[in-house]
Write a protein that holds these residues in place. Structure first.
Motif, PDB file in Angstrom:
ATOM      1  N   ALA A 141       0.834  -1.209   0.000  1.00  0.00           N
ATOM      2  CA  ALA A 141       0.000   0.000   0.000  1.00  0.00           C
ATOM      3  C   ALA A 141       0.862   1.250   0.000  1.00  0.00           C
ATOM      4  O   ALA A 141       1.736   1.410   0.862  1.00  0.00           O
ATOM      5  N   ALA A 142       0.607   2.139  -0.950  1.00  0.00           N
ATOM      6  CA  ALA A 142       1.348   3.396  -1.066  1.00  0.00           C
ATOM      7  C   ALA A 142       0.570   4.539  -0.435  1.00  0.00           C
ATOM      8  O   ALA A 142      -0.667   4.532  -0.412  1.00  0.00           O
ATOM      9  N   SER A 143       1.284   5.528   0.063  1.00  0.00           N
ATOM     10  CA  SER A 143       0.655   6.702   0.672  1.00  0.00           C
ATOM     11  C   SER A 143       0.158   7.686  -0.382  1.00  0.00           C
ATOM     12  O   SER A 143       0.432   7.539  -1.579  1.00  0.00           O
ATOM     13  N   ASN A 144      -0.515   8.722   0.095  1.00  0.00           N
ATOM     14  CA  ASN A 144      -1.182   9.673  -0.790  1.00  0.00           C
ATOM     15  C   ASN A 144      -0.268  10.839  -1.181  1.00  0.00           C
ATOM     16  O   ASN A 144      -0.533  11.995  -0.850  1.00  0.00           O
ATOM     17  N   ASN A 145       0.833  10.531  -1.866  1.00  0.00           N
ATOM     18  CA  ASN A 145       1.706  11.580  -2.385  1.00  0.00           C
ATOM     19  C   ASN A 145       2.548  11.056  -3.537  1.00  0.00           C
ATOM     20  O   ASN A 145       2.732   9.841  -3.672  1.00  0.00           O
ATOM     21  N   TYR A 146       3.058  11.959  -4.345  1.00  0.00           N
ATOM     22  CA  TYR A 146       3.801  11.549  -5.533  1.00  0.00           C
ATOM     23  C   TYR A 146       5.082  10.820  -5.177  1.00  0.00           C
ATOM     24  O   TYR A 146       5.495   9.888  -5.878  1.00  0.00           O
ATOM     25  N   TYR A 147       5.733  11.215  -4.097  1.00  0.00           N
ATOM     26  CA  TYR A 147       6.997  10.584  -3.724  1.00  0.00           C
ATOM     27  C   TYR A 147       6.807   9.086  -3.491  1.00  0.00           C
ATOM     28  O   TYR A 147       7.696   8.279  -3.773  1.00  0.00           O
ATOM     29  N   SER A 148       5.634   8.701  -2.977  1.00  0.00           N
ATOM     30  CA  SER A 148       5.351   7.286  -2.753  1.00  0.00           C
ATOM     31  C   SER A 148       5.270   6.512  -4.059  1.00  0.00           C
ATOM     32  O   SER A 148       5.559   5.314  -4.097  1.00  0.00           O
ATOM     33  N   SER A 149       4.876   7.183  -5.125  1.00  0.00           N
ATOM     34  CA  SER A 149       4.816   6.501  -6.426  1.00  0.00           C
ATOM     35  C   SER A 149       6.212   6.135  -6.912  1.00  0.00           C
ATOM     36  O   SER A 149       6.403   5.093  -7.555  1.00  0.00           O
ATOM     37  N   LEU A 150       7.199   6.974  -6.613  1.00  0.00           N
ATOM     38  CA  LEU A 150       8.582   6.680  -7.000  1.00  0.00           C
ATOM     39  C   LEU A 150       9.077   5.439  -6.269  1.00  0.00           C
ATOM     40  O   LEU A 150       9.720   4.566  -6.859  1.00  0.00           O
ATOM     41  N   GLN A 151       8.770   5.354  -4.987  1.00  0.00           N
ATOM     42  CA  GLN A 151       9.157   4.195  -4.187  1.00  0.00           C
ATOM     43  C   GLN A 151       8.414   2.953  -4.670  1.00  0.00           C
ATOM     44  O   GLN A 151       9.004   1.870  -4.790  1.00  0.00           O
TER      45      GLN A 151
END
Length: 331
Positions: free
Chosen positions: A7-17
């Motif tokens: 599960a990814a968090s609600n921000n663009y940086y999480s998409s990179l991870q």
């Protein structure tokens, strides 16, 4: 075969991870499903659950499970019956993991803010410098602390564990080596300045346009800029080669890009994104450890690494989990 929910968090940086992690563990003997928000959903990764519907329409910043869609999400996860849930500090998925009594790992670069000891934070002066930008809703902070306390493992997904001067962290946290892109020496890839920018940061673009032979990697690679070559940030081979052979690397402080620079032994120039706590904290820590600077200067030395053999990649931790729990998983 083990089943994993990430599960990814609600921000663009999480998409990179998310991109790096999913591409690195998809070859393991696992069935993996992904939950993410629109902000953290990369175009080339299949998303099984989009979590924006769990947010309060009027106050999306306030996290609450008082939502019919949360019950639907809970039932679907229960039906999937994962053996392991990995969360990038995603509140709803972490809460469901606790309700279902499932093994829960936090895996996030932003964990470092909570993992640092009081004495280390005092030395760094993080909140003294950026207090106005790092102010958060107290209720949400307590909720995040609760999911951390109820997680089986809390992995700090960051390159800071491999520095010559490792940071002091609390006992219930551990470093996790981030996935990075490593280039090789190649004269054809050599350029003066290379930058990685998810969006068109006008300040950085204007700054780089003053120098010859500047390249930026962005999602908007079709846009044209004066005196700057704009390339596709999703071209991993070209990106890693250009980064490795650059004189200066520039970014906003995203963990993914700083890790790429670090393992390629490149000092970074960080122009922080003041809307991102991750960017501000990474900027502070990078300056403290002399991994980055404020302005472009061509006399910065290459970095020295101290790879800690105790620090693993996520896929190594998953393989250990499978081995340790193979009897329970088979049953």
């Amino acid at each position: 075969m083990i089943k994993i929910l990430y599960a990814a968090s609600n921000n663009y940086y999480s998409s990179l991870q998310l991109i790096r992690i999913i591409n690195s563990i998809k070859e393991l003997p696992v069935i993996i499903k992904v939950a993410a928000y629109k902000k953290s959903s990369p175009k080339n990764i299949s998303i099984d659950w989009t979590l924006d519907s769990l947010l309060n329409i009027n106050k999306p910043e306030l996290l609450s499970i008082d939502n019919d869609n949360f019950i639907i999400y809970y039932d679907q996860i229960k039906n999937f019956n994962p053996d392991l849930i990995i969360s990038d500090l995603e509140y709803f998925t972490s809460h469901i993991a606790n309700l279902l009594n499932k093994p829960l790992w936090q895996c996030s670069s932003t964990l470092i803010n909570i993992a640092l000891t009081k004495s280390q934070k005092y030395d760094l002066g993080i909140f003294k410098k950026y207090a106005i930008y790092l102010n958060k809703t107290p209720v949400n902070v307590q909720k995040i602390i609760n999911i951390i306390d109820n997680s089986n493992k809390n992995f700090i997904y960051s390159h800071f564990g491999d520095t010559m001067k490792p940071l002091e962290i609390k006992q219930n946290f551990q470093w996790l080596r981030p996935y990075y892109k490593l280039g090789k020496n190649n004269l054809l890839c050599k350029h003066n300045i290379v930058a990685a920018l998810p969006d068109s940061n006008k300040f950085i673009i204007n700054s780089l346009s003053k120098y010859q032979d500047s390249i930026i990697f962005t999602n908007n690679h079709n846009e044209k800029y004066n005196n700057i070559l704009n390339k596709d940030i999703n071209n991993d081979i070209e990106y890693s080669c250009n980064l490795h052979n650059s004189n200066i690397f520039v970014c906003e402080g995203q963990t993914t890009f700083l890790s790429d620079a670090f393992y390629n032994k490149k000092t970074s120039v960080i122009y922080p994104n003041y809307l991102s706590p991750e960017s501000l904290i990474n900027k502070t820590l990078s300056d403290y450890l002399k991994l980055s600077y404020d302005d472009i200067n061509f006399d910065y030395p290459d970095l020295s690494l101290n790879l800690d053999s105790k620090i693993k990649f996520l896929h190594e931790e998953i393989l250990f989990f499978i081995k340790e729990n193979e009897n329970d998983i088979k049953s």
